[in-house]
Write a protein that holds these residues in place. Structure first.
Motif, mmCIF file in Angstrom:
data_model
loop_
_atom_site.group_PDB
_atom_site.id
_atom_site.type_symbol
_atom_site.label_atom_id
_atom_site.label_comp_id
_atom_site.label_asym_id
_atom_site.label_seq_id
_atom_site.Cartn_x
_atom_site.Cartn_y
_atom_site.Cartn_z
ATOM 1 N N GLY A 81 50.755 11.245 38.561
ATOM 2 C CA GLY A 81 50.520 10.311 37.466
ATOM 3 C C GLY A 81 51.035 8.923 37.792
ATOM 4 O O GLY A 81 51.887 8.738 38.658
ATOM 5 N N LEU A 82 50.526 7.939 37.093
ATOM 6 C CA LEU A 82 50.810 6.537 37.417
ATOM 7 C C LEU A 82 52.241 6.128 37.106
ATOM 8 O O LEU A 82 52.800 5.258 37.769
ATOM 9 N N ASP A 83 52.843 6.746 36.099
ATOM 10 C CA ASP A 83 54.212 6.354 35.727
ATOM 11 C C ASP A 83 55.205 6.637 36.841
ATOM 12 O O ASP A 83 56.185 5.915 37.025
ATOM 13 N N GLU A 84 54.971 7.695 37.607
ATOM 14 C CA GLU A 84 55.893 8.087 38.667
ATOM 15 C C GLU A 84 55.625 7.355 39.982
ATOM 16 O O GLU A 84 56.546 7.117 40.764
ATOM 17 N N ILE A 85 54.372 7.026 40.225
ATOM 18 C CA ILE A 85 53.956 6.523 41.530
ATOM 19 C C ILE A 85 54.718 5.278 41.967
ATOM 20 O O ILE A 85 55.203 5.196 43.101
ATOM 21 N N TYR A 86 54.857 4.298 41.083
ATOM 22 C CA TYR A 86 55.486 3.039 41.494
ATOM 23 C C TYR A 86 56.938 3.247 41.909
ATOM 24 O O TYR A 86 57.379 2.732 42.944
ATOM 25 N N ASN A 87 57.690 3.983 41.116
ATOM 26 C CA ASN A 87 59.101 4.221 41.444
ATOM 27 C C ASN A 87 59.251 4.924 42.787
ATOM 28 O O ASN A 87 60.136 4.592 43.592
ATOM 29 N N ILE A 88 58.397 5.903 43.040
ATOM 30 C CA ILE A 88 58.498 6.656 44.291
ATOM 31 C C ILE A 88 58.126 5.769 45.475
ATOM 32 O O ILE A 88 58.806 5.765 46.510
ATOM 33 N N PHE A 89 57.044 5.002 45.331
ATOM 34 C CA PHE A 89 56.606 4.138 46.433
ATOM 35 C C PHE A 89 57.639 3.041 46.695
ATOM 36 O O PHE A 89 57.928 2.699 47.847
ATOM 37 N N LEU A 90 58.216 2.505 45.633
ATOM 38 C CA LEU A 90 59.253 1.486 45.802
ATOM 39 C C LEU A 90 60.478 2.067 46.496
ATOM 40 O O LEU A 90 61.026 1.471 47.425
ATOM 41 N N VAL A 125 67.482 16.296 31.354
ATOM 42 C CA VAL A 125 67.751 15.056 30.604
ATOM 43 C C VAL A 125 66.416 14.523 30.069
ATOM 44 O O VAL A 125 65.555 14.092 30.843
ATOM 45 N N TYR A 126 66.258 14.546 28.764
ATOM 46 C CA TYR A 126 64.939 14.360 28.149
ATOM 47 C C TYR A 126 64.303 12.988 28.372
ATOM 48 O O TYR A 126 63.079 12.856 28.401
ATOM 49 N N ASP A 127 65.133 11.941 28.576
ATOM 50 C CA ASP A 127 64.572 10.587 28.619
ATOM 51 C C ASP A 127 64.535 9.974 30.020
ATOM 52 O O ASP A 127 64.263 8.786 30.173
ATOM 53 N N ILE A 128 64.804 10.782 31.042
ATOM 54 C CA ILE A 128 64.821 10.271 32.412
ATOM 55 C C ILE A 128 63.855 11.090 33.278
ATOM 56 O O ILE A 128 63.936 12.318 33.313
ATOM 57 N N SER A 129 62.954 10.405 33.980
ATOM 58 C CA SER A 129 62.040 11.102 34.889
ATOM 59 C C SER A 129 62.724 11.334 36.234
ATOM 60 O O SER A 129 63.743 10.714 36.551
ATOM 61 N N ARG A 130 62.140 12.212 37.049
ATOM 62 C CA ARG A 130 62.697 12.493 38.362
ATOM 63 C C ARG A 130 62.734 11.234 39.228
ATOM 64 O O ARG A 130 63.711 10.976 39.932
ATOM 65 N N SER A 131 61.664 10.442 39.171
ATOM 66 C CA SER A 131 61.602 9.253 40.028
ATOM 67 C C SER A 131 62.614 8.195 39.578
ATOM 68 O O SER A 131 63.197 7.497 40.404
ATOM 69 N N GLU A 132 62.837 8.078 38.272
ATOM 70 C CA GLU A 132 63.840 7.124 37.774
ATOM 71 C C GLU A 132 65.233 7.529 38.226
ATOM 72 O O GLU A 132 66.036 6.688 38.654
ATOM 73 N N ALA A 133 65.517 8.827 38.119
ATOM 74 C CA ALA A 133 66.836 9.319 38.528
ATOM 75 C C ALA A 133 67.052 9.103 40.020
ATOM 76 O O ALA A 133 68.131 8.671 40.449
ATOM 77 N N TYR A 134 66.029 9.398 40.805
ATOM 78 C CA TYR A 134 66.143 9.216 42.252
ATOM 79 C C TYR A 134 66.362 7.739 42.590
ATOM 80 O O TYR A 134 67.249 7.396 43.374
ATOM 81 N N MET A 135 65.561 6.878 42.001
ATOM 82 C CA MET A 135 65.658 5.464 42.337
ATOM 83 C C MET A 135 67.006 4.878 41.931
ATOM 84 O O MET A 135 67.600 4.099 42.687
ATOM 85 N N ALA A 136 67.523 5.242 40.777
ATOM 86 C CA ALA A 136 68.814 4.717 40.328
ATOM 87 C C ALA A 136 69.920 5.100 41.310
ATOM 88 O O ALA A 136 70.755 4.265 41.687
ATOM 89 N N ALA A 137 69.933 6.354 41.738
ATOM 90 C CA ALA A 137 70.967 6.806 42.677
ATOM 91 C C ALA A 137 70.788 6.164 44.048
ATOM 92 O O ALA A 137 71.765 5.833 44.717
ATOM 93 N N LEU A 138 69.558 5.986 44.482
ATOM 94 C CA LEU A 138 69.302 5.320 45.761
ATOM 95 C C LEU A 138 69.744 3.864 45.709
ATOM 96 O O LEU A 138 70.428 3.366 46.602
ATOM 97 N N SER A 189 68.344 -6.030 42.633
ATOM 98 C CA SER A 189 67.395 -5.231 41.852
ATOM 99 C C SER A 189 66.583 -6.108 40.908
ATOM 100 O O SER A 189 65.378 -5.889 40.722
ATOM 101 N N LYS A 190 67.213 -7.087 40.319
ATOM 102 C CA LYS A 190 66.495 -8.015 39.443
ATOM 103 C C LYS A 190 65.490 -8.830 40.246
ATOM 104 O O LYS A 190 64.369 -9.066 39.803
ATOM 105 N N ARG A 191 65.880 -9.263 41.454
ATOM 106 C CA ARG A 191 64.962 -10.028 42.307
ATOM 107 C C ARG A 191 63.736 -9.213 42.665
ATOM 108 O O ARG A 191 62.643 -9.756 42.825
ATOM 109 N N TRP A 192 63.923 -7.911 42.819
ATOM 110 C CA TRP A 192 62.819 -7.033 43.206
ATOM 111 C C TRP A 192 62.069 -6.480 41.996
ATOM 112 O O TRP A 192 61.229 -5.601 42.134
ATOM 113 N N ASN A 193 62.392 -6.999 40.809
ATOM 114 C CA ASN A 193 61.715 -6.592 39.571
ATOM 115 C C ASN A 193 61.822 -5.094 39.297
ATOM 116 O O ASN A 193 60.888 -4.465 38.799
ATOM 117 N N ILE A 194 62.973 -4.546 39.628
ATOM 118 C CA ILE A 194 63.238 -3.144 39.318
ATOM 119 C C ILE A 194 63.614 -3.022 37.846
ATOM 120 O O ILE A 194 64.167 -3.944 37.246
#
Length: 286
Positions: A81-90, A125-138, A189-194
């Motif tokens: 799905g599109l919601d996950e794709i950007y976070n994973i590719f980034l 965790v109901y409000d966090i997707s897998r890609s969001e969690a991964y990206m935040a920790a990375l 992160s702000k510069r990269w529009n995360i």
């Protein structure tokens, strides 16, 4: 805080911070359209062979729950799905353009391992997707990469100390440098529009009072807690010598926020053990 931000800006002014790959900018533009074209999105992901390999590696190492390997961008877009794709590719693109030394690679690898654990924990965790969690920790360690370029051996000691003493060693970092990898990482992160939720979580992931600091934004609070628990999981997987009382208190502050079941932590540890040594998670740009 303002003084730390000024110091971080001063350090970054002396360093060349890479821009994100063009494919990411075009991908973001396409995703922002009223009706994104999935074929165009798959083609953008496939345009750069190196970025495609990194993307598929990340997709297949715990970001997706699919049992069968995803072998091309089109399949990934259709399944995730599109919601996950950007976070994973980034996330996969960031690691491909950053690492320039063994130290930087080890710093990013720590974040990638924490990302695997955090992604697994996000299932509960109901409000966090897998890609969001991964990206935040990375992304928590992106600032550490740039500080290591300025302070080299001195910063390596600082970073390693935080694996077992995440609070006192972090305070020491601020005392020595005048800022921290959290502040530097937040600015980058702000510069990269995360996502603002992610860079705010980065700012608080060494703060024992993060729950109070983020009380007005539940999603940031949950992301911060996931980063902390991801870090604990990685430290615990390295050696028992890392498990200090301070690290336990750090973990407990996050556990009290998320109230996860015991099997969640077992799943996170298993993910780190299974995928954490995969060299494809972090590639060197040089």
């Amino acid at each position: 805080m303002q003084t730390q931000v000024q110091r971080a800006s001063e350090i970054l002014s002396q360093i060349t911070v890479p821009t994100v790959p063009e494919e990411l900018l075009l991908l973001k533009e396409e995703l922002n359209r009223k009706y994104p074209n999935t074929v165009t999105i798959a083609n953008l992901i496939s345009h750069n062979p190196e970025l495609l390999v990194n993307f598929l590696t990340l997709v297949n190492t715990n970001i997706t729950s699919e049992k069968n390997e995803i072998k091309d961008a089109k399949a990934a877009v259709n399944l995730l799905g599109l919601d996950e794709i950007y976070n994973i590719f980034l996330s996969s693109s960031i690691t491909s353009v950053l690492a320039q030394s063994d130290l930087e690679k080890s710093i990013l690898m720590h974040g990638a391992k924490a990302g695997l654990a955090s992604a697994e924990l996000s299932y509960w965790v109901y409000d966090i997707s897998r890609s969001e969690a991964y990206m935040a920790a990375l992304m928590q360690n992106i600032g550490a990469v740039y500080l290591s370029r300025q302070f080299q051996e001195e910063y390596e000691k600082i970073f390693n100390a935080q694996l077992s003493n995440p609070v006192s060693a972090y305070i020491r970092e601020v005392e020595l440098i005048g800022t921290s990898h959290c502040i530097v990482g937040g600015i980058i992160s702000k510069r990269w529009n995360i996502s603002p939720d992610i860079y705010k979580a980065i700012l608080f992931h060494h703060d024992m009072d993060f729950s109070k600091q983020t009380h007005s934004n539940t999603k940031v609070k949950h992301l911060t807690a996931l980063i902390i628990l991801g870090n604990y999981t990685v430290s615990a997987s390295l050696s028992e010598q890392y498990i200090t009382q301070e690290l336990k208190e750090y973990r407990n502050a996050a556990k009290s926020v998320l109230q996860l079941p015991d099997n969640a932590f077992k799943a996170a540890s298993a993910a780190v053990q299974k995928w954490g040594n995969n060299p494809g998670l972090v590639s060197s740009s040089h």
